[in-house]
Design a protein around this motif. Structure first.
Motif: not given
Length: 205
Positions: A62-64, A106-107, A131-134, A173-174
């Protein structure tokens, strides 16, 4: 300006809220990847000893999606992740759609917004922070909604049990966000390509 750079610039200037064929494909692939990794035990959802019951890597696609596909792709991928979380729920907290699905929408949106804001400063830093924020969006909103719905007590000791999981998910994630986003844009901008093929009569042998 070369034709290649012109095409890249034109692609980047497309309205981020518009669903192009490329973005549909990205959404489909990342949605499928989300289903796969959340379906396999111990990969998408990893058992941990706290009230959530599981750490997750299922939010990474989802982040990507938000970073490389834009906000709509991020929203679609987040919904699929939330739906899979609901379907695979083993604890009461994730059997509630307001906890399992709503925060996950919202991710990708946050990841896209952070990446879009920082990209012109430095691509790799932007991808890492996005990535970190997501990931933090997932953690904070899920825990926050869990507290609001009465599944998690607003107790400092209980909340501290989530900290190692939050940190690990954020770092992973980052790293993945930067690696995949960089690879995607290298290929997209055709910086990696096969060597030119010469005609037979031009070969030195």
């Amino acid at each position: 300006m070369s034709e290649r750079k012109q095409k890249t610039q034109n692609t980047d200037n497309i309205n981020p809220w518009r669903l192009t064929t490329e973005r549909w494909l990205i959404a489909g692939m990342l949605g499928g990847l989300t289903v796969c990794i959340t379906w396999i035990p111990g990969i998408g959802f990893i058992p941990v000893p706290n009230l959530s019951g599981n750490a997750t890597t299922g939010h990474i696609p989802t982040i990507i999606g938000g970073i490389i596909g834009g906000p709509i792709v991020g929203l679609l991928s987040g919904f699929i992740f939330g739906l899979m979380s609901l379907l695979h729920a083993t604890s009461p907290i994730f059997k509630d759609p307001s906890v399992a699905i709503l925060p996950r929408i919202f991710i990708g949106l946050v990841a896209w917004a952070v990446f879009a804001a920082l990209r012109r400063l430095n691509f790799d830093v932007a991808a890492v922070i996005a990535g970190a924020a997501g990931s933090l969006t997932n953690s904070v909103l899920v825990i926050g909604m869990g507290i609001a719905r009465g599944y998690i007590p607003a107790n400092g000791v209980v909340l501290a049990t989530f900290l190692p999981q939050v940190i690990a998910e954020t770092v992973i994630s980052a790293i993945f966000a930067e690696a995949v986003a960089r690879s995607y844009y290298i290929v997209k901008n055709r910086l990696v390509h096969a060597p030119d093929v010469k005609a037979r009569d031009q070969l030195p042998y």
